[in-house]
Scaffold this active site. Structure first.
Site, mmCIF file in Angstrom:
data_model
loop_
_atom_site.group_PDB
_atom_site.id
_atom_site.type_symbol
_atom_site.label_atom_id
_atom_site.label_comp_id
_atom_site.label_asym_id
_atom_site.label_seq_id
_atom_site.Cartn_x
_atom_site.Cartn_y
_atom_site.Cartn_z
ATOM 1 N N GLU A 166 70.370 -79.107 29.418
ATOM 2 C CA GLU A 166 71.113 -78.308 30.407
ATOM 3 C C GLU A 166 71.728 -77.162 29.632
ATOM 4 O O GLU A 166 72.694 -77.361 28.886
ATOM 5 C CB GLU A 166 72.208 -79.157 31.071
ATOM 6 C CG GLU A 166 71.706 -80.375 31.828
ATOM 7 C CD GLU A 166 70.849 -80.010 33.023
ATOM 8 O OE1 GLU A 166 70.989 -78.889 33.556
ATOM 9 O OE2 GLU A 166 70.006 -80.835 33.417
ATOM 10 N N CYS A 199 78.782 -72.474 32.778
ATOM 11 C CA CYS A 199 77.355 -72.157 32.694
ATOM 12 C C CYS A 199 76.920 -71.409 33.943
ATOM 13 O O CYS A 199 76.047 -70.555 33.905
ATOM 14 C CB CYS A 199 76.551 -73.434 32.513
ATOM 15 S SG CYS A 199 76.985 -74.722 33.681
HETATM 16 P P1 NAP Z 1 76.849 -75.564 21.741
HETATM 17 O O1 NAP Z 1 77.337 -74.812 20.565
HETATM 18 O O2 NAP Z 1 75.383 -75.669 21.932
HETATM 19 O O3 NAP Z 1 77.537 -77.013 21.644
HETATM 20 C C1 NAP Z 1 77.393 -77.986 22.621
HETATM 21 C C2 NAP Z 1 77.496 -79.362 22.001
HETATM 22 O O4 NAP Z 1 76.463 -79.492 21.042
HETATM 23 C C3 NAP Z 1 78.785 -79.633 21.258
HETATM 24 O O5 NAP Z 1 79.087 -80.997 21.378
HETATM 25 C C4 NAP Z 1 78.430 -79.299 19.828
HETATM 26 O O6 NAP Z 1 79.197 -80.006 18.878
HETATM 27 C C5 NAP Z 1 77.009 -79.773 19.763
HETATM 28 N N1 NAP Z 1 76.188 -79.089 18.778
HETATM 29 C C6 NAP Z 1 76.360 -77.876 18.213
HETATM 30 N N2 NAP Z 1 75.357 -77.618 17.359
HETATM 31 C C7 NAP Z 1 74.541 -78.687 17.390
HETATM 32 C C8 NAP Z 1 73.319 -79.020 16.747
HETATM 33 N N3 NAP Z 1 72.730 -78.176 15.886
HETATM 34 N N4 NAP Z 1 72.748 -80.204 17.034
HETATM 35 C C9 NAP Z 1 73.314 -81.052 17.907
HETATM 36 N N5 NAP Z 1 74.472 -80.800 18.558
HETATM 37 C C10 NAP Z 1 75.069 -79.620 18.306
HETATM 38 O O7 NAP Z 1 77.393 -74.975 23.094
HETATM 39 P P2 NAP Z 1 78.882 -74.624 23.488
HETATM 40 O O8 NAP Z 1 79.197 -73.299 22.949
HETATM 41 O O9 NAP Z 1 79.766 -75.749 23.172
HETATM 42 O O10 NAP Z 1 78.759 -74.612 25.074
HETATM 43 C C11 NAP Z 1 78.490 -73.471 25.766
HETATM 44 C C12 NAP Z 1 77.050 -73.429 26.232
HETATM 45 O O11 NAP Z 1 76.767 -74.571 27.029
HETATM 46 C C13 NAP Z 1 76.822 -72.239 27.139
HETATM 47 O O12 NAP Z 1 75.590 -71.655 26.838
HETATM 48 C C14 NAP Z 1 76.809 -72.864 28.529
HETATM 49 O O13 NAP Z 1 76.115 -72.131 29.497
HETATM 50 C C15 NAP Z 1 76.150 -74.157 28.243
HETATM 51 N N6 NAP Z 1 76.445 -75.113 29.319
HETATM 52 C C16 NAP Z 1 75.445 -75.446 30.173
HETATM 53 C C17 NAP Z 1 75.706 -76.299 31.238
HETATM 54 C C18 NAP Z 1 74.635 -76.683 32.216
HETATM 55 O O14 NAP Z 1 74.886 -77.602 32.978
HETATM 56 N N7 NAP Z 1 73.481 -76.042 32.242
HETATM 57 C C19 NAP Z 1 76.990 -76.797 31.411
HETATM 58 C C20 NAP Z 1 77.979 -76.430 30.516
HETATM 59 C C21 NAP Z 1 77.687 -75.587 29.460
HETATM 60 P P3 NAP Z 1 80.386 -79.329 18.053
HETATM 61 O O15 NAP Z 1 81.403 -78.952 19.043
HETATM 62 O O16 NAP Z 1 80.797 -80.401 17.131
HETATM 63 O O17 NAP Z 1 79.799 -78.136 17.358
#
Ligand code: NAP
Length: 521
Positions: free
Chosen positions: A238, A272
């Site tokens: 997602e 998102c």
């Molecule tokens: P992110 O950097 O991808 O992080 C999301 C989660 O993944 C966090 O728990 C993070 O942990 C972990 N993570 C980071 N790097 C990782 C890796 N290399 N391998 C595995 N896990 C990893 O995203 P974000 O900045 O937190 O969230 C914002 C994004 O999420 C936006 O693009 C938003 O649109 C999207 N989003 C989508 C939805 C949907 O339903 N489509 C809903 C909400 C958000 P750490 O915090 O420990 O780094």
């Protein structure tokens, strides 16, 4: 024993230290997955009623702690308590109810009718088998609602769960742990693991989980998919959005402005499915923009200490820097802006004032990718066709909305939009509806979560095909093979599908010649 590394949790609106949470090791993750597997075997045999009772206990715990949970979500993310209540606590209570109630209907054994006369002796059914242990990695923007939906679906479907929440929202993660504990699940079935994102991907994929549900950014989604491919591990993604809102000339403009305001600025736009691009038909452009700018100027921004704000802060410093750069890029390329001046600009905390950009072009970052901040871009369009084309020009396709008084027209427009959800005269709220599927087209993700589809995604189908006529000892196509068997089977095809009566009759006769073979093994 050496002391563990801890991650500090800071309130992004005030800078206040909220607490700190120890980091787990990869070995602890693997042990948690093994313990979950051990408990899951028995959990999968619990009846739906027994699982339902546990989810409803979790709901009761949420009901008993509404204010504390909303306050912690607000403290760790910087969003207001009202945002926390309406978009996180409320949907979690309804989701627990929905999955508790619906799982039995969706996941119970389903019978399949024979597809042709040749297989009338076969009776088939499909069982939905739990995947085993579900790994969940969730983001900070909806730190309670996003993981809780998936935890609830996974458990109701008979799985164990190992959850990692974002490092920014570890204390909300601890509230999730308390909610789940209130369900009195078998020991080890659920675990919360704190690993930094930089190591979590490979660690989760190597940990022995049976499916990974990831919600987060597109780049991390791609990285995880590549890692999962190596192990052929099923994965659900997602990812990001760049949502558009199409305002038709016959829209209820005050309502459309209210919707743009809420879906563009709640959670400081860090959703998102936040409204990011607004395409307005030229006839109502001035009216829409004037009202939107006026309402944006009136938004009250700050830390939620006295119930007197509409929006809070951004959640991370990097997000604040990103939004600033996007605004600078747009202005440098000729955009004009309305910028709210009431807020906490310049104060402690990651605040960016709410902004409306106009005179935008597709070359600007604000229009090209996901902004994830308190910023909407408004563009005048000639007609609905242009609005649809511009909406679909994005490589993201999470959600969109159509604003018009003509519902038939809205549905026609909806059918042309390349997105996973279209809302008519509303935006973003369907993420809170457990009964509707959530997920995106294009780079917004892979698979669907929430609803019956989300429950099914927590399982795999196993079909059982049973032969109900004991006197049939051999299928027509079993050995030995001869010319007569070939002709007889071809006759069966003719009997079933030939156009003319003559061909059908000839087919029936050929089939009749080999029919007796079914009585001899
Ligand atoms: P992110 O950097 O991808 O992080 C999301 C989660 O993944 C966090 O728990 C993070 O942990 C972990 N993570 C980071 N790097 C990782 C890796 N290399 N391998 C595995 N896990 C990893 O995203 P974000 O900045 O937190 O969230 C914002 C994004 O999420 C936006 O693009 C938003 O649109 C999207 N989003 C989508 C939805 C949907 O339903 N489509 C809903 C909400 C958000 P750490 O915090 O420990 O780094």
């Amino acid at each position: 024993m050496p002391s563990r590394t801890k991650v500090r949790s800071i309130n992004p609106a005030t800078g206040e230290l909220l607490g700190s949470v120890p980091v787990n090791t990869q070995r602890e993750l693997t042990a948690a997955v093994a313990a979950s597997h051990a408990a899951q075997a028995a959990w999968a045999r619990y009846s739906f009623a027994e699982r339902r009772a546990r989810l409803l206990r979790m709901r009761q715990f949420v009901m008993d702690h509404i204010d504390e949970i909303a306050a912690m979500i607000s403290s760790e993310t910087g969003k207001s308590r009202m945002d926390a209540l309406s978009t996180e606590v409320f949907p979690v209570a309804t989701a627990l109810t929905f999955y508790a109630r619906e799982a039995e209907r969706v996941l119970s054994r389903r019978r399949v009718r024979p597809g042709s006369i040749l297989t009338v002796n076969k009776r088939s059914y499909i069982d939905r088998v739990p995947m085993g242990v579900i790994g969940i990695i969730s983001p900070w923007n909806y730190p309670f609602a996003i993981p809780m939906h998936e935890v609830a679906m996974a458990l109701m479907a008979g799985n164990g769960v190992v959850l990692k929440v974002a490092s920014q929202t570890l204390l909300v993660g601890q509230w999730i742990e308390r909610v789940v504990r209130a369900g009195n699940l078998p020991n080890g079935l659920f675990s919360l693991i704190n690993l930094p994102g930089s190591v979590a991907g490979k660690a989760f994929i190597d940990s022995g989980i049976d499916k990974l549900f990831f919600t987060g950014s597109v780049p991390v989604g791609k990285e995880l998919m590549a890692l999962a491919a190596n192990r052929l591990l099923p994965i659900s993604l997602e990812l990001g959005g760049n949502d558009a809102m199409i305002v038709c000339a016959d829209a209820d403009i005050p309502r459309a402005v209210g919707g743009a305001l809420w879906a563009g600025f709640s959670n400081s736009g860090q959703s998102c499915a936040a409204v990011e691009r607004i395409f307005v038909e030229k006839k109502v452009y001035d009216e829409f923009l004037t009202l939107l700018a006026d309402r944006v100027m009136k938004l009250r921004q700050g830390a939620d200490t006295g119930w007197d704000i509409d929006i809070g802060s951004l959640t991370t410093r990097s997000q604040l820097e990103k939004v600033k750069a996007i605004v600078q890029d747009a202005v440098a390329k000729g955009a004009r802006m309305y910028r709210n001046g009431n807020g906490a600009d310049g104060t402690k905390g990651f605040f960016h004032p709410p902004v409306v950009l106009t005179d935008v072009t597709p070359a600007m970052e604000a229009m090209r990718g996901e902004v994830f901040g308190p910023l909407v871009s408004v563009m005048k369009v000639e007609n609905v066709d242009e609005a649809i084309e511009r909406t679909n020009a994005s490589d993201l396709g999470l959600a969109a909305s159509v604003w018009t008084r003509d519902r038939a027209k809205a549905r026609t427009i909806a059918a042309r939009l390349e997105v996973g959800s279209v809302m008519i005269n509303d935006h973003m709220m369907s993420h809170g509806l457990a009964e509707t599927p959530w997920g995106g087209f294009k780079k917004s993700g892979l698979g669907r979560t929430h609803s019956a589809i989300g429950l099914e995604a927590m399982t795999q189908p196993r079909v059982v095909i049973d032969d109900i006529l004991p006197f049939i000892r051999r299928d027509l196509w079993w050995y030995p093979h001869t010319r007569a068997v070939y002709d007889g089977l071809k006759g069966a095809l003719q009997l079933l599908f030939a156009q003319s009566f003559g061909a059908k009759l000839s087919g029936a006769l050929k089939l009749g010649r080999i029919a007796p073979r079914i009585f001899h093994p």
